[in-house]
Design an enzyme around this catalytic site. Structure first.
Site, PDB file in Angstrom:
ATOM      1  N   LYS A  54       0.840  -1.200   0.000  1.00 52.75           N
ATOM      2  CA  LYS A  54       0.000   0.000   0.000  1.00 52.75           C
ATOM      3  C   LYS A  54       0.880   1.257   0.000  1.00 52.75           C
ATOM      4  CE  LYS A  54      -3.984  -2.154   2.191  1.00 52.75           C
ATOM      5  NZ  LYS A  54      -4.655  -2.585   3.407  1.00 52.75           N
ATOM      6  N   GLN A  98      -4.703  -1.173   9.563  1.00 50.86           N
ATOM      7  CA  GLN A  98      -4.723  -2.520   8.986  1.00 50.86           C
ATOM      8  C   GLN A  98      -5.327  -3.530   9.967  1.00 50.86           C
ATOM      9  OE1 GLN A  98      -3.823  -3.271   5.838  1.00 50.86           O
ATOM     10  NE2 GLN A  98      -4.186  -5.455   6.091  1.00 50.86           N
ATOM     11  N   ASP A 121     -10.916   3.715   4.070  1.00 49.26           N
ATOM     12  CA  ASP A 121     -11.206   2.281   4.091  1.00 49.26           C
ATOM     13  C   ASP A 121     -12.726   2.036   4.063  1.00 49.26           C
ATOM     14  OD1 ASP A 121      -9.684   0.037   4.097  1.00 49.26           O
ATOM     15  OD2 ASP A 121      -9.537  -0.155   6.270  1.00 49.26           O
TER      16      ASP A 121
END
Ligand code: GUN
Length: 295
Positions: A54, A98, A121
């Site tokens: 990422k 994450q 997200d």
């Protein structure tokens, strides 16, 4: 007949190229450099790989990116405090924590601390709620990537029966809501089933498009799909494999070989949905930066 293999790497590259152009245009017109903060807690090997990818992808697209690595034993309060600081930090238009988080940490508490305006997200209930209400802002990255892949390969879900196998907050629920929207690239008839569904094969065989997101290796077998189905495999599972140097191989939620004999099109693992998730994260970050200047 063998299925068309949908190349996620190729489509993700196109999306990333478009994001890079958008980032350059935004910088030129406003001086704003999109920024993404990634928080990684612990040493989960798969998460470390995702996070590295990422960060690299962000930089390649011209997005400023920083990764905050915290030890496995970090207390929840410390993570919450970091997220609060990132909420207040103008360099960042997007924050991603994450998952999974270590067992001493309540994931919901951490995710709910993220400013919804920076929730690239799309996992904050504000953003999930807007998706459910038919007025989405940030769509979770994997569902958005699934939709983008289908549309860009000519498998528009409109009017089709999409069967989603899986009910997670990160994929199953939001992808169902996304493809149900009365909007371009959606407008599908959506059925959600899961590992607790009775006669699961009866349901999965009805799908013109089948999205496998149950989190179980090779769970969808050839007898569970209809001839000519388009299969999107969201699973990424590590299974032991003594013939591989690293001792494991990656496999999806679909029994790829036999299912690809029956399907019209299928996404591989790796190289399918995974790269799309990252591309859509970058797209959401650019969108957030644009919004920060009223775009
Ligand atoms: N872990 C696996 N996929 C994801 C994702 O899309 N977002 C976050 N935050 N964690 C993940």
């Amino acid at each position: 007949m063998a299925a068309e293999i949908i190349n996620g790497n190729e489509i993700a590259k196109q999306v990333r190229g478009e994001v890079a152009e958008g980032v350059a245009a935004l910088k030129a017109s406003t001086g704003v450099e999109p920024g993404l903060a990634v928080v990684l807690v612990g040493e989960d090997a798969a998460s470390a790989v995702y996070v590295r990818n990422k960060g690299r992808a962000a930089e390649e697209a011209g997005i400023y990116s920083e990764t905050y690595r915290l030890p496995q034993e970090t207390e929840q309060d410390e993570i919450v405090e970091l997220v609060r600081q990132l909420n207040a930090d103008d360099r960042f238009h997007g924050i991603l924590v994450q998952l999974p988080l270590p067992p001493q940490v309540d994931e919901e508490t951490v995710l709910y601390t993220i400013d919804p305006a920076k929730d690239v997200d799309g996992l904050h209930p504000f953003n999930l709620g807007r998706l459910a209400a038919g007025n989405p802002t940030f769509v979770p990255c994997t569902p958005a990537g699934v939709q983008e892949m289908l549309v860009r390969t000519g498998h528009d879900p409109a009017g089709k029966h999409v069967v989603v196998c899986g009910r997670s907050n990160i994929v199953g629920k939001p992808v169902s809501l996304l493809l149900l929207q009365k909007a371009a690239g959606a407008n599908a008839t959506v059925t959600v089933c899961h590992t607790g569904t009775r006669d699961l094969g009866e349901i999965t065989r009805q799908g013109d498009i089948l999205i496998a997101a149950a989190g179980r290796p090779e769970f969808i077998t050839a007898d569970m799909v209809k001839e000519g189905v388009v299969v999107v495999d969201v699973g990424i599972n590590r299974v032991d494999d003594a013939t591989r140097e690293r001792g494991y191989r990656l496999t999806g939620d679909v029994d790829f070989g036999p299912v690809s004999e029956v399907a019209a099109a299928i996404t591989p693992v790796p190289g399918g949905v995974g790269p799309m998730t990252i591309a859509m994260l970058l797209k959401n970050t650019l969108q957030s930066a644009r919004r920060s200047v009223g775009g």
